[in-house]
Design an enzyme around this catalytic site. Structure first.
Site, PDB file in Angstrom:
ATOM      1  N   GLU A  32       8.808  -3.941  13.841  1.00 54.63           N
ATOM      2  CA  GLU A  32       8.465  -2.900  12.876  1.00 54.63           C
ATOM      3  C   GLU A  32       7.148  -2.237  13.279  1.00 54.63           C
ATOM      4  O   GLU A  32       6.123  -2.903  13.416  1.00 54.63           O
ATOM      5  CB  GLU A  32       8.336  -3.499  11.477  1.00 54.63           C
ATOM      6  CG  GLU A  32       8.057  -2.464  10.412  1.00 54.63           C
ATOM      7  CD  GLU A  32       8.002  -3.055   9.020  1.00 54.63           C
ATOM      8  OE1 GLU A  32       8.560  -2.433   8.098  1.00 54.63           O
ATOM      9  OE2 GLU A  32       7.399  -4.134   8.850  1.00 54.63           O
ATOM     10  N   PHE A  64       0.793  -1.226   0.000  1.00 50.77           N
ATOM     11  CA  PHE A  64       0.000   0.000   0.000  1.00 50.77           C
ATOM     12  C   PHE A  64       0.824   1.273   0.000  1.00 50.77           C
ATOM     13  O   PHE A  64       0.337   2.336  -0.386  1.00 50.77           O
ATOM     14  CB  PHE A  64      -0.948   0.019   1.215  1.00 50.77           C
ATOM     15  CG  PHE A  64      -0.257   0.276   2.537  1.00 50.77           C
ATOM     16  CD1 PHE A  64       0.097   1.562   2.922  1.00 50.77           C
ATOM     17  CD2 PHE A  64       0.027  -0.766   3.407  1.00 50.77           C
ATOM     18  CE1 PHE A  64       0.735   1.799   4.142  1.00 50.77           C
ATOM     19  CE2 PHE A  64       0.652  -0.537   4.615  1.00 50.77           C
ATOM     20  CZ  PHE A  64       1.006   0.752   4.984  1.00 50.77           C
ATOM     21  N   GLU A 101      -5.036  -3.903  -1.759  1.00 57.73           N
ATOM     22  CA  GLU A 101      -6.457  -3.605  -1.648  1.00 57.73           C
ATOM     23  C   GLU A 101      -6.720  -2.322  -0.859  1.00 57.73           C
ATOM     24  O   GLU A 101      -7.827  -1.776  -0.895  1.00 57.73           O
ATOM     25  CB  GLU A 101      -7.191  -4.782  -0.998  1.00 57.73           C
ATOM     26  CG  GLU A 101      -6.832  -5.068   0.447  1.00 57.73           C
ATOM     27  CD  GLU A 101      -5.591  -5.941   0.625  1.00 57.73           C
ATOM     28  OE1 GLU A 101      -5.465  -6.551   1.710  1.00 57.73           O
ATOM     29  OE2 GLU A 101      -4.754  -6.002  -0.301  1.00 57.73           O
ATOM     30  N   LYS A 148      -1.363  -7.482  -8.931  1.00 55.80           N
ATOM     31  CA  LYS A 148      -2.344  -7.320  -7.856  1.00 55.80           C
ATOM     32  C   LYS A 148      -1.854  -6.214  -6.933  1.00 55.80           C
ATOM     33  O   LYS A 148      -0.979  -6.420  -6.102  1.00 55.80           O
ATOM     34  CB  LYS A 148      -2.547  -8.599  -7.047  1.00 55.80           C
ATOM     35  CG  LYS A 148      -3.773  -8.496  -6.108  1.00 55.80           C
ATOM     36  CD  LYS A 148      -3.677  -9.371  -4.885  1.00 55.80           C
ATOM     37  CE  LYS A 148      -2.830  -8.784  -3.792  1.00 55.80           C
ATOM     38  NZ  LYS A 148      -3.411  -7.536  -3.183  1.00 55.80           N
ATOM     39  N   CYS A 178       9.535   1.161   3.938  1.00 59.23           N
ATOM     40  CA  CYS A 178      10.496   0.160   4.412  1.00 59.23           C
ATOM     41  C   CYS A 178      11.896   0.738   4.549  1.00 59.23           C
ATOM     42  O   CYS A 178      12.795   0.046   5.022  1.00 59.23           O
ATOM     43  CB  CYS A 178      10.500  -1.063   3.504  1.00 59.23           C
ATOM     44  SG  CYS A 178      10.893  -0.696   1.796  1.00 59.23           S
ATOM     45  N   SER A 229       4.870  -6.976   4.004  1.00 57.15           N
ATOM     46  CA  SER A 229       5.367  -7.249   5.349  1.00 57.15           C
ATOM     47  C   SER A 229       6.220  -8.510   5.349  1.00 57.15           C
ATOM     48  O   SER A 229       6.131  -9.353   4.438  1.00 57.15           O
ATOM     49  CB  SER A 229       4.200  -7.433   6.320  1.00 57.15           C
ATOM     50  OG  SER A 229       3.526  -8.661   6.051  1.00 57.15           O
TER      51      SER A 229
END
Length: 488
Positions: free
Chosen positions: A389, A154, A181, A178, A287, A232
């Site tokens: 994280e 995202f 979402e 993909k 990240c 992740s």
């Protein structure tokens, strides 16, 4: 503020396909908290249709001369540049980051198209050697492999898909993308533009929406040759395991816990603003964000911490489209609550909270998902906030007695290995740091060590699973070498 986009559609075999799925989710403008679209989660039949369209197209596309495939990349670049501000705006509306940050994302996406164009000519060639034995010649060349799934997170809705897509298609492969979402709208718009202006042959690039089940179906599908994933660490591990079980190539780039080390001789005019950008840019949702601020003990170090806290407290929080905003919201309410839980955990474990962003609000947008800059001091490396994280605007200040202790902390106190940065004016310290830290990306007097497109986006330990990385490394990922030995 967000204009509603209605229910998004899949892009399959060169056309827009309404989903028949009953599973749908709202898509938010996090700055206002308003719903800006609805995303359907593809059915298995819709996912299969996208892969099969890409598979049918592969043979024809891979046989197209590379000079012709490159022309499509030039069209991609021109389209992205022509719609630059529009795409930056929708990127900000769906993610929340500032408009300036979204412009940076678009620049990096375009940079990867440039790099893929160069790679098509410079790196895709084979090798030859005559007379390896009397009358026998040997040569090798690269072949594309087929359909690749590209599954992206995202936090960089446009940039990260372009770590992979231009390289894959210019080398002769086809793609099913993909997107996340949570932030599907930006790439949805990119595909609309490509459909209208780039006009790739049908089936070369397809897009399906959905969550984990759709991602796993793409990996398992008999027609996919491999998967490029960013997300992740837990999700990266799962994708890497699943790809291995099904014999697929895999790039799986995961999470991070990045350290910024400030030495006593650091130039504070450089170190303070660079560190602020690292910890709080993108609202800490990247990240390569700073997370642990390791300050080597000294009077200068203590002054650095005071300056850092002052600078963080003065950041202007607001909607990403506002020109005065320096930090936007979290991407979702769930993300905001997750960061809040980590702040409470830090307090419970004894860290001292000197800047608290939990109650920040923006008067014009009371329903936005805002979380202000947050700074802990007196943090020990064993605390949860120093090891896990957080993915939000939280800085944990840790003291170290010297450079050796700081490096040992980076290498042993977390399982991640994405980035580490140092601020120093000592060449010896900088060299020792770069040589000894067990991470993929190193910054020296840089707050965010983001590799340019023509370098790999590196990572180690639980920040990366696989052999080859995103960006230019993917030339080797998307091709295989065929060796021919001939006697005439």
């Amino acid at each position: 503020m967000a204009k509603t986009l209605g229910t998004l559609r899949h892009y399959i075999d060169g056309g827009w396909v309404p989903s028949r799925s009953e599973e749908v989710r709202p898509v938010y403008d996090p700055g206002s908290g308003e719903v800006m679209a609805v995303v359907p989660f593809a059915t298995r039949e819709e996912t299969d249709a996208a892969v099969e369209a890409a598979s049918r197209t592969f043979d024809r596309w891979s046989r197209l001369p590379i000079t012709e495939r490159v022309r499509y990349l030039f069209r991609m670049k021109e389209a992205l540049e022509r719609h630059f501000e529009e795409l930056a705006t929708i990127n900000t509306l769906n993610h929340g980051k500032t408009l300036e940050e979204s412009r940076g994302d678009l620049k990096r996406a375009i940079e990867n198209v440039d790099a893929a164009i160069a790679a098509a000519y410079a790196l895709s060639k084979g090798e030859a050697l005559q007379e390896i034995s009397p009358g026998i010649d040997e040569y090798s060349y690269r072949e594309p492999l087929g359909v690749f799934a590209v599954i992206t997170p995202f936090n960089f809705p446009i940039m990260i898909p372009f770590w992979f897509i231009p390289y894959a298609v210019v080398l002769g492969n086809t793609v099913v993308l993909k997107p996340s979402e949570i932030t599907p709208a930006p790439m949805n718009r990119v595909m609309e533009i490509f459909h209208e202006e780039v006009r790739l042959p049908q089936g070369v690039v397809n897009l399906v929406h959905g969550g984990r089940e759709v991602a796993e179906e793409l990996v398992r599908h008999r027609e996919t040759a491999g998967v490029a994933f960013v997300g992740s660490t837990n999700a990266a591990k799962n994708i890497y395991r699943l790809a291995g079980e099904h014999g697929k190539r895999c790039i799986a780039q995961g999470g991070a816990k990045n350290f910024i080390v400030v030495m006593p001789d650091a130039d504070q005019k450089v170190a303070v603003p660079a560190s602020i950008g690292s910890f709080f840019g993108n609202c800490g949702q990247r990240c390569l964000a700073g997370s642990n601020l390791v300050v080597v003990e000294s009077d200068q170090g203590r002054e650095f911490v005071r300056s850092f806290v002052r600078a963080a407290s003065s950041l202007r929080i607001g909607h990403g489209l506002s020109p005065s905003t320096e930090m936007g919201p979290m991407v979702t309410e769930a993300a905001r609550q997750r960061v809040r839980s980590y702040v409470e955990k830090g307090i419970d474990e004894g860290a001292r909270l000197v800047l608290d962003g939990r109650e920040i609000s923006v008067e014009e947008f009371p329903n936005g998902f805002y979380f202000g800059p947050t700074v802990f001091v007196d943090v020990s490396p064993e605390m949860t906030i120093a090891k896990e994280e957080i993915f939000g605007p939280v800085a944990s200040v840790i003291s170290a007695s010297n450079l050796d202790e700081a490096i040992e902390m980076i290498n042993s106190k977390t399982n991640y290995g994405n980035m580490a940065c140092i601020f120093t004016q000592s060449g010896r310290h900088a060299r020792e740091f770069a040589r000894r830290v067990n991470v993929g990306n190193v910054g020296i007097n840089i707050g965010v060590a983001a590799p340019a497109a023509y370098f790999p986006f590196a990572g180690r330990r639980e920040s990366f699973f696989g052999v080859l990385h995103g960006q230019i490394d993917s030339v080797d990922f998307f091709t295989d070498k065929k060796v021919v030995i001939s006697r005439w």
